[in-house]
Design an enzyme around this catalytic site. Structure first.
Site, PDB file in Angstrom:
ATOM      1  N   LYS A 188      -6.748   6.656   3.505  1.00  0.00           N
ATOM      2  CA  LYS A 188      -7.065   5.346   4.220  1.00  0.00           C
ATOM      3  C   LYS A 188      -5.548   5.429   5.032  1.00  0.00           C
ATOM      4  O   LYS A 188      -4.421   5.463   4.618  1.00  0.00           O
ATOM      5  CB  LYS A 188      -6.967   4.075   3.550  1.00  0.00           C
ATOM      6  CG  LYS A 188      -6.549   2.976   3.972  1.00  0.00           C
ATOM      7  CD  LYS A 188      -6.563   2.081   2.834  1.00  0.00           C
ATOM      8  CE  LYS A 188      -6.365   0.435   3.668  1.00  0.00           C
ATOM      9  NZ  LYS A 188      -6.084  -0.522   2.730  1.00  0.00           N
TER      10      LYS A 188
ATOM     11  N   LYS B  99      -3.187   6.682   0.680  1.00  0.00           N
ATOM     12  CA  LYS B  99      -2.994   5.567   1.646  1.00  0.00           C
ATOM     13  C   LYS B  99      -1.682   5.752   2.401  1.00  0.00           C
ATOM     14  O   LYS B  99      -0.664   5.364   1.832  1.00  0.00           O
ATOM     15  CB  LYS B  99      -3.131   4.126   0.919  1.00  0.00           C
ATOM     16  CG  LYS B  99      -2.975   3.082   1.584  1.00  0.00           C
ATOM     17  CD  LYS B  99      -3.296   1.748   0.903  1.00  0.00           C
ATOM     18  CE  LYS B  99      -2.849   0.613   1.500  1.00  0.00           C
ATOM     19  NZ  LYS B  99      -3.362  -0.779   0.553  1.00  0.00           N
TER      20      LYS B  99
HETATM   21  O1  PB1 Z   1      -8.814  -2.996   6.797  1.00  0.00           O
HETATM   22  C1  PB1 Z   1      -7.514  -2.932   6.605  1.00  0.00           C
HETATM   23  O2  PB1 Z   1      -6.543  -3.191   7.441  1.00  0.00           O
HETATM   24  C2  PB1 Z   1      -7.264  -2.755   5.026  1.00  0.00           C
HETATM   25  C3  PB1 Z   1      -5.762  -3.122   4.679  1.00  0.00           C
HETATM   26  C4  PB1 Z   1      -5.527  -2.541   3.161  1.00  0.00           C
HETATM   27  C5  PB1 Z   1      -6.602  -3.484   2.066  1.00  0.00           C
HETATM   28  N1  PB1 Z   1      -6.943  -2.560   1.313  1.00  0.00           N
HETATM   29  C6  PB1 Z   1      -4.064  -3.038   2.676  1.00  0.00           C
HETATM   30  C7  PB1 Z   1      -3.064  -2.716   3.722  1.00  0.00           C
HETATM   31  C8  PB1 Z   1      -1.900  -3.552   3.712  1.00  0.00           C
HETATM   32  O3  PB1 Z   1      -1.999  -4.692   4.232  1.00  0.00           O
HETATM   33  O4  PB1 Z   1      -0.891  -3.027   3.318  1.00  0.00           O
HETATM   34  C9  PB1 Z   1      -3.939  -4.301   1.729  1.00  0.00           C
HETATM   35  C10 PB1 Z   1      -2.823  -3.827   0.752  1.00  0.00           C
HETATM   36  N2  PB1 Z   1      -3.198  -4.396  -0.504  1.00  0.00           N
END
Ligand code: PB1
Length: 333
Positions: free
Chosen positions: A257, A204
């Site tokens: 991601k 990520k």
């Molecule tokens: O759709 C998205 O933008 C997903 C964002 C994602 C959710 N898993 C994370 C991104 C972020 O805000 O850093 C949330 C983090 N826990």
């Protein structure tokens, strides 16, 4: 006509002039219901339903509104969801106490979702940022740095709480080192290791494409950013090391991601770990870009092309806010 010498294998169009031939030329790129997972924003207020202004056709649901909305989608073939809890009256604090409290909307909804949809795969996002007063994904030291041990312990507590409440899959999006081992150890200690899967947000990146999500979740850091625990966008090496670590620590599934800008990492991760199903998260910023790319026909065509390219790159399942549209397209076919 000149007798241009044409090598027999230089004539390609004979292999794809017909739609069935084209399908044969696109192996492993089919988009079926089990290839998509639908992210859900779950509100504290059970009867509320709120549109997400930055994401057309995306809503935040209380459980009493979510069940009828999901009923329609499950009838269209929906196979899995990913649940994000949102609190607005429950307090936020330094350790995200309401991430796993009895009042947490995810904890309360899971038993009802299990009962209402026995075959639907229920995945819960595991993170502290929607529940911490500072907005970071972990616990902080007094100086404001990530407290690694405290963060890992807290994330494992939250994951176990969701597992006990009825989640089939727990998906830690926090990016804390070694949280996969801590969660797996907690599942084993509670005899849940063969009833709850671990989907790691292994690769990520610290992306600018999370903006619409953070707006709707109110989950942006109060200070600083997430660059010290989400991967640098230019680092394929750290992504490879993170995936290898999470596999070694017991992850059942891996993830890259965001999706489209990182398809090179998708391909490398799939080649590195061909035996671990690989997810892509098509994030909120990607959703917003495609949603605004043209009329409904152009949106549908652009979406399906994007999903086919994600599958070609090696994704086995794509987490997408477009899941309802994909199901409609699949059903029309
Ligand atoms: O759709 C998205 O933008 C997903 C964002 C994602 C959710 N898993 C994370 C991104 C972020 O805000 O850093 C949330 C983090 N826990």
């Amino acid at each position: 006509m000149s007798d241009l010498f044409v090598s027999r294998d230089h004539v390609l169009q004979g292999g794809y002039f017909h739609s069935t031939l084209r399908k044969l030329q696109e192996p492993d790129t089919s988009i079926e219901p089990h290839n998509i997972m639908y992210p859900i924003f779950l509100l504290e207020n059970d009867d509320a339903v709120q549109p997400v202004s930055s994401m057309p056709n995306v809503y935040r649901y209380g459980i009493n509104q979510l069940i009828p909305a999901l009923t329609e989608l499950v009838e269209k073939g929906l196979k899995s969801i990913l649940i994000f809890g949102i609190i607005d009256t429950l307090p936020k604090d330094a350790t995200g106490s309401n991430a796993d409290s009895a009042s947490n909307p995810v904890i309360r909804a899971l038993p009802r979702l299990r009962a209402a949809f026995p075959s639907l795969l229920l995945t819960t996002d595991v993170c502290l940022c929607p529940y911490t007063s500072h907005g970071h994904c972990g616990v902080l030291t007094p100086s404001g740095a990530i407290d690694h041990a405290a963060s890992v312990a807290r994330i494992a507590e939250v994951a176990l709480a969701y597992a006990k409440a009825g989640a089939h899959v727990v998906a830690p999006s926090d990016m804390m080192d070694n949280r996969i081992k801590a969660i797996k150890d907690a599942l084993i200690a509670n005899k849940l290791e063969n009833q709850v899967s671990l989907l790691s947000y292994s690769c990520k990146f610290a992306s600018s494409l999370y903006g619409p999500f953070r707006d709707t979740m109110k989950s942006s850091p109060m200070e600083g950013d997430r660059k010290c625990y989400q991967l640098p966008p230019g680092s394929a090496g750290l992504a490879a090391r993170a995936a290898a670590r999470d596999v070694a620590e017991g992850a059942d599934f891996l993830m890259v991601k965001p999706g489209l800008p990182y398809l090179d990492v998708v391909r490398r991760t799939k080649d590195q770990f061909p035996n671990h199903p690989l997810f892509i998260y098509q994030v909120s910023g990607e959703y917003a870009m495609i949603a605004k790319c043209g009329d409904s026909g152009e949106v549908a065509a652009t979406l399906m092309e994007t999903l086919v390219c994600m599958r070609r790159a090696g994704a086995d399942c794509i987490i997408t806010y477009f899941a309802p549209l994909v199901l409609s397209i699949i059903n029309k076919k």
